[in-house]
Design an enzyme around this catalytic site. Structure first.
Site, PDB file in Angstrom:
ATOM      1  N   CYS A 324      25.100 -38.528 -19.333  1.00 37.60           N
ATOM      2  CA  CYS A 324      23.343 -37.609 -19.072  1.00 37.60           C
ATOM      3  C   CYS A 324      23.589 -37.722 -18.114  1.00 37.60           C
ATOM      4  O   CYS A 324      21.395 -37.923 -17.199  1.00 37.60           O
ATOM      5  CB  CYS A 324      21.923 -39.125 -19.813  1.00 37.60           C
ATOM      6  SG  CYS A 324      21.520 -38.740 -21.566  1.00 37.60           S
ATOM      7  N   ASP A 325      24.212 -37.020 -17.173  1.00 36.73           N
ATOM      8  CA  ASP A 325      24.068 -37.363 -15.587  1.00 36.73           C
ATOM      9  C   ASP A 325      24.158 -35.859 -15.429  1.00 36.73           C
ATOM     10  O   ASP A 325      25.130 -35.080 -15.781  1.00 36.73           O
ATOM     11  CB  ASP A 325      25.269 -38.494 -15.123  1.00 36.73           C
ATOM     12  CG  ASP A 325      25.122 -38.212 -13.632  1.00 36.73           C
ATOM     13  OD1 ASP A 325      25.266 -37.629 -12.358  1.00 36.73           O
ATOM     14  OD2 ASP A 325      25.275 -40.000 -13.273  1.00 36.73           O
TER      15      ASP A 325
END
Ligand SMILES: *Cc1c(COP(=O)(O)O)cnc(C)c1O
Length: 376
Positions: A324-325
């Site tokens: 989720c980066d």
């Protein structure tokens, strides 16, 4: 893909993402380097991949090792390397690491500052030391300049000081940058080393060793010069500066020993244009920047990708990792194309991923477990 690895994948279908390393290729690479540059001792830079099966293969071939921490020194010792075959090649070492290495009879240490030299003099008295020079890293896809090394003038002073401090001023080192595709980078650096040798000889200090570092490139998507071309350039430069009075030559290859021995098998998690008719298509894999592909930073190292649909129609893709980066995007600018048919659940192979992947992977970012490794 190499047939031993592809057979292993077909037979075992290991869960993804995983790294498969063919140890016979490690042997082959080591032998090819030592046959092409027979005048050099090969110190494997173990940070490239410190897995025990690799170290054991290299110990069996009587290799030397370049370690960057006490932990890496220990890995080499555990694999059976004699301490006399280990160089402590980090210019930044903890005092406790120098003490432990000295107690374990590691003989050779690097520095590039007066403060580090004094630490070595105090905690590994009498050791063989070499000074790292800064050299041009032009032509390297993964530069290592700036953070390490010093000027020739300063190196001369430091090696004089080293002798006064009771150390054995043994030589100089440099690193021309990793994935270096210009053989001339080595001859330019050897010229600098020769200058230090001559200046110190005038002061009656006779250095004995040049450590040419690593940097030798491997094939990813682009062609690279042959190893012979590096050998020719290095020989020519050594003859020019040292005639027949060659110093001891050390190489520290990392990537060139293990890079092309490894393949990553990864699964497509999602393939989607995300509502934009004209694309590009985003392909999300179950490995990304935090799963070990740190060298995709700046798209510096561009891995070759194969799929089971190779040869069919393709379209441009952006490749991204599973986390989720937002920075977990592998390739956006490097013109990757993948088969139109490729979709969620398909396996994809990333070639020549044996170096600088397994240890770069995070422990459980977003809950993803570390990369599984298979040594065959
Ligand atoms: C990383 C490193 C190497 C290995 O470099 P490659 O480009 O992988 O061959 C060698 N020596 C030192 C000091 C290093 O830091």
């Amino acid at each position: 893909m190499n047939s031993k690895i592809s057979q292993y994948l077909t037979k075992h279908q290991p869960s993804t993402p995983c790294l498969i390393v063919d140890l016979d290729i490690v042997d082959h690479n080591y032998q090819q380097l030592s046959q092409t540059l027979p005048f050099a001792d090969i110190y494997y830079a173990i940070k490239a991949n410190p897995a025990l099966p690799i170290l054991k293969r290299l110990v069996a071939m009587n290799a030397f090792f370049d370690a960057a921490s006490w932990e890496e020194v220990q890995l080499c010792l555990d694999a059976g390397a004699p301490p006399s075959h280990i160089s402590f090649g980090n210019t930044v070492k903890k005092v406790s690491a120098i003490q432990a290495a000295s107690q374990a009879n590691v003989e050779m240490y690097v520095f590039d500052s007066i403060e580090e030299m004094q630490k070595i003099a105090k905690h590994a008295p009498g050791a063989k030391v070499y000074c790292r020079l800064t050299v041009d890293n032009l032509g390297a896809d993964w530069p290592l300049s700036g953070k390490f090394g010093t000027t020739t003038e300063h190196a001369i002073e430091l090696l004089l000081e080293a002798q006064k401090s009771g150390l054995n001023p043994y030589g100089v080192s440099f690193h021309v940058g990793s994935q270096q595709t210009d053989p001339k980078a080595y001859s330019l650096a050897i010229e600098k080393a020769a200058l230090v040798f001559r200046a110190l000889a005038e002061q009656n200090i006779h250095l004995q060793m040049i450590n040419l570092g690593g940097g030798f490139p491997i094939h990813y998507r682009e062609d690279i010069p042959k190893l012979n071309e590096f050998e020719t350039e290095i020989q020519k430069s050594l003859h020019h500066h040292f005639n027949n009075n060659f110093p001891r030559i050390i190489l520290e290859p990392g990537r060139a020993i293990v890079g092309n021995a490894g393949v990553i098998s990864t699964e497509v998690i999602l393939s989607s244009k995300r509502g934009k008719e004209n694309g590009p298509r985003w392909v999300y894999l179950d490995i990304g920047r935090f799963g070990g592909l740190a060298e995709t930073e700046g798209e510096a190292i561009r891995y070759q990708i194969t799929t089971e649909y190779d040869g069919s129609d393709t379209d441009p893709v952006i490749l991204a990792g599973p986390s989720c980066d937002g920075v977990d995007v592998l390739y956006q600018k490097s013109n990757y194309q993948l088969p139109l048919q490729l979709s969620a659940g398909d396996r994809v192979a990333l070639l020549s991923t044996g170096a600088y992947v397994s240890t770069y992977c995070s422990t459980s970012f977003n809950g993803f477990p570390p990369l599984e490794e298979h040594y065959i």
